[in-house]
Design an enzyme around this catalytic site. Structure first.
Site, mmCIF file in Angstrom:
data_model
loop_
_atom_site.group_PDB
_atom_site.id
_atom_site.type_symbol
_atom_site.label_atom_id
_atom_site.label_comp_id
_atom_site.label_asym_id
_atom_site.label_seq_id
_atom_site.Cartn_x
_atom_site.Cartn_y
_atom_site.Cartn_z
ATOM 1 N N VAL A 16 -2.897 -1.348 -3.330
ATOM 2 C CA VAL A 16 -3.648 -0.253 -2.701
ATOM 3 C C VAL A 16 -4.009 0.818 -3.736
ATOM 4 C CG1 VAL A 16 -3.660 1.433 -0.828
ATOM 5 C CG2 VAL A 16 -2.390 -0.701 -0.566
ATOM 6 N N ALA A 44 3.877 5.308 -11.604
ATOM 7 C CA ALA A 44 4.253 4.002 -11.048
ATOM 8 C C ALA A 44 5.534 3.576 -11.733
ATOM 9 C CB ALA A 44 3.142 2.974 -11.264
ATOM 10 N N ARG A 47 4.531 1.643 -16.752
ATOM 11 C CA ARG A 47 3.268 2.128 -17.298
ATOM 12 C C ARG A 47 2.441 0.988 -17.912
ATOM 13 N NH1 ARG A 47 2.731 7.445 -21.180
ATOM 14 N NH2 ARG A 47 0.494 7.608 -21.022
ATOM 15 N N GLU A 191 4.611 -8.060 2.076
ATOM 16 C CA GLU A 191 5.322 -6.962 1.424
ATOM 17 C C GLU A 191 6.123 -7.519 0.252
ATOM 18 O OE1 GLU A 191 5.153 -3.592 2.540
ATOM 19 O OE2 GLU A 191 3.513 -4.604 3.531
ATOM 20 N N LYS A 206 4.845 0.018 12.294
ATOM 21 C CA LYS A 206 3.478 0.380 12.670
ATOM 22 C C LYS A 206 3.381 0.720 14.156
ATOM 23 C CE LYS A 206 1.570 -2.474 8.952
ATOM 24 N NZ LYS A 206 1.179 -3.844 8.604
HETATM 25 N N1 HSE Z 1 2.533 -6.773 4.709
HETATM 26 C C1 HSE Z 1 1.590 -6.103 5.549
HETATM 27 C C2 HSE Z 1 0.941 -7.147 6.441
HETATM 28 C C3 HSE Z 1 0.563 -5.402 4.695
HETATM 29 O O1 HSE Z 1 1.141 -8.338 6.220
HETATM 30 O O2 HSE Z 1 0.261 -6.785 7.385
HETATM 31 C C4 HSE Z 1 -0.025 -4.193 5.302
HETATM 32 O O3 HSE Z 1 0.870 -3.307 5.856
#
Ligand code: HSE
Length: 429
Positions: A16, A44, A47, A191, A206
């Site tokens: 992202v 981050a 480097r 992830e 979420k």
């Molecule tokens: N790992 C998450 C997914 C990415 O598979 O939806 C976005 O949050």
């Protein structure tokens, strides 16, 4: 803050972060007010790691907290991830220093959203997190802004692209779970720790955020009932299909007299429902509200382009001076919703029993269900294959989870039942 020139400090340069830097290099004038956006500082873990973006002209910070509070940072963009650690410390530091924060961090908002909202509002700065839920699909803005004129009653969605991809591939190709998961990782959906995805926690973060926005509460991640797809058998995906359903990881939230019920389960969705038709890595959300009725949103929930677009939209809101309460109500008056006792929840269930192929077995299973007060809606038996047992499937009418659990325990103890019975919920959408 209304500004014609906005300097970003960006922490986290994964998919992202790199996507955002590339987007801003291409479209520095994207904000509707016409101002320019520049990235001044970055941070981050490493480097020198190779990245699809050039950071040689940007000021490097080893410590995201120093980046968050730097006088050169007008808006702090947190793309590190994780509920605690440097992500939380740097966001808190930015808010305390009076800097607007834009984040894609669903774990942080789901687990500490109430406290962070109080901090943001006490310091008079926005805390925005469009990219935390459904990537490029504007689900947060939809809940926070578009739905203020209505009362959301329930929502159900496919909020994890990795699980949706895995389930879709397993169904269409008959491949095994682990094999398809490796593909999802390679494609960049998963992830860093895939148990967050396949264990259902990412979807739970979420849906916790959406529930808080929809119903005007502080998020309460610990109240979510979470089940992932890691224990799911390909056999159940196939049998559910024979019964007219597709298995999806459904994250849902419902406002009832007893509070807010937030759940994530692999669930059966009728094949003709829009949620069943969101395939591959797509995300989808189905919302029911009092006045508008039924609304369906669908789109890419992950990936550099879609997620960076959501981060950019938040930056544009900061620049145009749009500040709303983080979770619909002033944070000082926000309450956290409590957890609802899942044993009282009414479910319609898909039950699969692996049984010995001999006389009286089906009668014994049905009798146990009847005795417990579980009413059978449909029944499916497949001919015996090469395995020892034969699968029988029953779907039930609505029944309390506790009643169902007791019946399953009893059936699991029958000598003719070879394996632990499998329970999947039929989505109530
Ligand atoms: N790992 C998450 C997914 C990415 O598979 O939806 C976005 O949050």
């Amino acid at each position: 803050m209304t500004s014609n020139f906005c300097r970003l400090g960006v922490a986290g340069l994964g998919t992202v972060g790199a996507g955002l830097l590339n987007f801003i290099a291409e479209r520095p004038d994207f904000a509707p007010a016409g101002g320019r956006v520049v990235v001044t500082g970055v941070s981050a873990r490493s480097r020198s790691r190779p990245r699809p973006v050039d950071i040689s002209n940007l000021t490097w910070f080893d410590d995201p907290v120093a980046l968050a509070t730097s006088p050169e940072t007008d808006v702090y963009v947190e793309l590190i991830g994780g509920a605690d650690g440097t992500a939380k410390a740097s966001v808190e530091a930015a808010l305390k220093a009076g800097k607007p924060v834009v984040t894609a961090n669903k774990a942080l908002i789901a687990e500490h959203g109430g406290d962070l909202a109080r901090l943001a509002e006490a310091n008079g700065v926005p805390l925005l997190f469009e990219a935390a839920v459904m990537g490029g699909v504007p689900a947060v803005k939809f809940m926070r802004e578009a739905m203020v004129g209505d009362d959301v009653q329930s929502l159900a969605g496919i909020l994890n692209g990795t699980c949706n991809y895995i389930l879709s591939e397993m169904e269409t190709t008959g491949r095994a779970f682990a094999d398809v998961l490796a593909d999802a990782q390679r494609l960049g959906y998963a992830e860093a720790d895939p148990t967050m995805d396949v264990g259902g926690y990412d979807a739970a973060h979420k849906v916790t955020i959406l529930a808080a926005l929809a119903f005007g509460y502080a998020p309460n991640f610990s109240a979510a009932q979470v089940e992932g797809i890691d224990q799911l058998d390909l056999l159940d995906i196939k049998l559910a299909h024979d019964l007219g359903y597709r298995v999806k990881l459904i994250a849902s939230a419902k406002l009832g007299a007893d509070g807010v019920r937030v759940q994530v389960h692999p669930s059966l969705v009728p094949l003709d429902h829009p949620l069943a038709q969101a395939g591959g890595a797509l995300n989808a959300l189905f919302v029911e509200s009092k006045r508008i009725g039924r609304i369906f949103l669908q789109g890419p929930g992950a990936g550099a382009g879609p997620t960076a677009a959501a981060v950019a939209a938040d930056i544009a809101d900061v620049m145009t001076g749009m500040v709303r309460p983080v979770f619909q109500k002033p944070a000082a008056s926000l309450q956290q919703y409590g957890s609802v006792d899942p044993s009282d929840t009414l479910v319609r269930a898909y039950l699969r029993f692996m049984v010995k192929d001999e006389p009286g077995v089906i009668a014994a299973v049905s009798e146990s269900l009847a005795e417990a007060g579980v009413s059978i809606e449909s029944f499916l038996q497949k001919p015996a294959g090469q395995t020892d047992g034969v699968p029988i499937v029953m779907t039930t009418h609505s029944v309390a989870e506790s009643v169902l659990a007791a019946a399953i325990d009893q059936i699991a103890g029958l000598a003719t039942v070879l394996d632990r019975p499998r329970l999947l919920r039929i989505a109530q959408i």
